[in-house]
Design a protein around this motif. Structure first.
Motif, PDB file in Angstrom:
ATOM      1  N   ILE A 140      18.861  -8.452  -6.811  1.00  0.00           N
ATOM      2  CA  ILE A 140      17.001  -8.680  -6.642  1.00  0.00           C
ATOM      3  C   ILE A 140      16.377  -9.524  -7.641  1.00  0.00           C
ATOM      4  N   SER A 142      12.565  -8.762  -7.486  1.00  0.00           N
ATOM      5  CA  SER A 142      11.912  -8.528  -8.266  1.00  0.00           C
ATOM      6  C   SER A 142      12.079  -6.662  -8.605  1.00  0.00           C
ATOM      7  N   SER A 143      13.803  -7.418  -8.602  1.00  0.00           N
ATOM      8  CA  SER A 143      13.967  -5.603  -9.378  1.00  0.00           C
ATOM      9  C   SER A 143      13.458  -5.067 -10.553  1.00  0.00           C
ATOM     10  N   ASP A 144      12.441  -4.016 -10.848  1.00  0.00           N
ATOM     11  CA  ASP A 144      12.661  -4.186 -12.341  1.00  0.00           C
ATOM     12  C   ASP A 144      14.082  -3.446 -12.928  1.00  0.00           C
ATOM     13  N   THR A 145      14.699  -2.880 -12.086  1.00  0.00           N
ATOM     14  CA  THR A 145      15.706  -1.742 -12.459  1.00  0.00           C
ATOM     15  C   THR A 145      16.982  -3.054 -13.704  1.00  0.00           C
ATOM     16  N   THR A 348       6.893   4.750 -11.958  1.00  0.00           N
ATOM     17  CA  THR A 348       8.074   3.751 -12.142  1.00  0.00           C
ATOM     18  C   THR A 348       9.179   3.192 -12.877  1.00  0.00           C
ATOM     19  N   PHE A 411      16.787   4.337  -9.493  1.00  0.00           N
ATOM     20  CA  PHE A 411      15.510   4.272  -8.670  1.00  0.00           C
ATOM     21  C   PHE A 411      16.214   3.380  -7.713  1.00  0.00           C
ATOM     22  N   GLY A 412      17.167   3.511  -7.396  1.00  0.00           N
ATOM     23  CA  GLY A 412      17.565   2.671  -6.302  1.00  0.00           C
ATOM     24  C   GLY A 412      17.598   1.189  -6.589  1.00  0.00           C
ATOM     25  N   LYS A 414      15.256  -0.662  -6.920  1.00  0.00           N
ATOM     26  CA  LYS A 414      13.875  -1.185  -7.360  1.00  0.00           C
ATOM     27  C   LYS A 414      13.625  -1.394  -8.282  1.00  0.00           C
TER      28      LYS A 414
END
Length: 414
Positions: A140, A142-145, A348, A411-412, A414
């Motif tokens: 992903i 845009s995934s921050d994790t 976040t 955080f799934g 995200k």
């Protein structure tokens, strides 16, 4: 150890035994004792042995040099994997950048330190699991994790390198400090190698262009990509076989930059007041603030590690203390800024990671600052500061593990 050295001063066998038990500590304690025992024949011999400088460059034995050459080729091959197997570079490099170098260096020190089979299996299992894990995370963009996991994976691999570096004695605090010093020396040596390589690259491309050959693309895709990961590997080898190469450069750099950073921080903190900018509402400013914090903290730790190596217990203590206080101020500002952002806009993955990292760093800095203050008051010595730094290092390893493996689940992704 001071008392044991004095007791066995005229017993060569026991002195050698003490030395082999803990070489770094023996050298430091003996250096402090030597002015009082100078004139003793055996003490004079040990002083020459411990402080002898060999100006000749050593390339070690042929077997170790071959291992280093194979390691450099392997690192270059890993870096070329996207081109060889047509892997998406945007997918491969962000996730696997740390695997190009750190497992190679970890394996080198595991081999050099003759780690037990159990520790080697542990390192191999952690490395393989990490490779699989980071590459199966959802792609992903845009995934921050995902970004956090990729960044902290590098730190986790660095921690694994430290585990391999200290060898069998994981709880040896002197070894941990020596690992910090090694990192500083490696930065200096790698920088010199890359500067020399950059000059050679410019000359090579320029000479070929004069005779009508444009080799830039070929050179960068097939030569530079092998040389870049090879530079720190070669630097590690040179440091291990020729410690005198940067043994005198690194302390000088630390002594020069520590007071300069103190002046810079004072001016910078004062300028913030007049600039009108703050990390509370400016995300980019907060990121730079945290980068500054990590850099200054690293300088403090490196300076303390250098004092351990040189045996100069009180040298630069005032500078390090002032620097630690200023860094605590910077950390406090950054910490309140992230708490403000969490209160205003919620939690976040990025804010949670920065918050946790800042709290851990603040606690560590407070402990170090207290020990430095006690040192200045002659209620402790620099060894207590060194211990405060070394004991805390595994805490960072635990946190990198949490951010790398647990955050995506919490955080799934995200």
């Amino acid at each position: 150890m001071k008392e044991e050295i004095l007791v066995h001063l005229n017993n060569p066998h026991q002195l050698e035994k003490l030395y082999r038990t803990n070489k770094l500590r023996f050298k430091r304690e003996f250096t402090l004792l030597y002015p009082g025992i100078k004139g003793n024949t055996l003490a004079d011999c040990w002083n020459e042995r411990l402080h002898y400088d060999n100006d000749e460059l050593s390339w070690g034995n042929g077997r170790e040099l071959l291992v280093v050459i194979l390691a450099a080729i392997t690192a270059g091959f890993i870096a070329k994997l996207p081109a060889i197997f047509m892997i998406d570079e945007d997918f491969f490099y962000p996730r696997n950048i740390g695997f190009i170098l750190f497992p190679i260096l970890t394996a080198y020190f595991a081999w050099k330190n003759k780690l037990s089979t159990g520790k080697m299996i542990f390192i191999a299992v952690v490395t393989v699991v990490s490779i699989i894990y980071i590459n199966v995370l959802p792609d992903i963009k845009s995934s921050d994790t995902l970004i956090l996991s990729s960044i902290h994976m590098v730190l986790l691999l660095w921690s694994l390198l430290g585990f391999s570096f200290v060898g069998e004695k994981v709880n040896n605090l002197d070894k941990r400090l020596n690992f910090l010093k090694f990192n500083g020396d490696l930065l200096v040596m790698t920088g010199l190698i890359l500067i020399a390589g950059g000059i050679l690259t410019g000359i090579t491309i320029g000479l070929f262009s004069l005779i009508g050959f444009n080799i830039e693309q070929f050179y960068f895709e097939n030569i530079v990509i092998f040389v870049l990961p090879a530079a720190p590997i070669l630097g590690t080898f040179l440091i291990q076989t020729n410690p005198q190469l940067v043994g005198k450069v690194s302390p000088v750099i630390a002594k020069i930059f520590s007071p300069l950073v103190v002046i810079m921080l004072i001016i910078y903190l004062a300028a913030i007041v007049y600039s009108g900018k703050d990390p509370y509402n400016n995300r980019d400013f907060l990121m730079i603030f945290n980068a500054l914090l990590i850099g200054v903290m690293a300088l403090i730790f490196f300076s303390v590690a250098e004092s351990a190596k040189s045996g100069k217990t009180a040298s630069g203590a005032w500078i390090m203390f002032v620097l630690s206080i200023l860094t605590i101020v910077v950390n406090s500002i950054a910490l309140t800024a992230i708490l403000f952002r969490i209160a205003e806009w919620g939690i976040t993955p990025n804010r949670a990671a920065v918050l946790g990292g800042n709290v851990l760093i603040l606690i560590h800095l407070l402990i170090v600052a207290v020990q430095l203050f006690l040192t200045l008051r002659n209620k402790a010595n620099i060894s207590h500061v060194q211990k405060a730094i070394a004991v805390y290092l595994p805490v960072y390893m635990i946190w990198t593990f949490v951010v790398t493996f647990i955050f995506p689940l919490i955080f799934g992704f995200k």
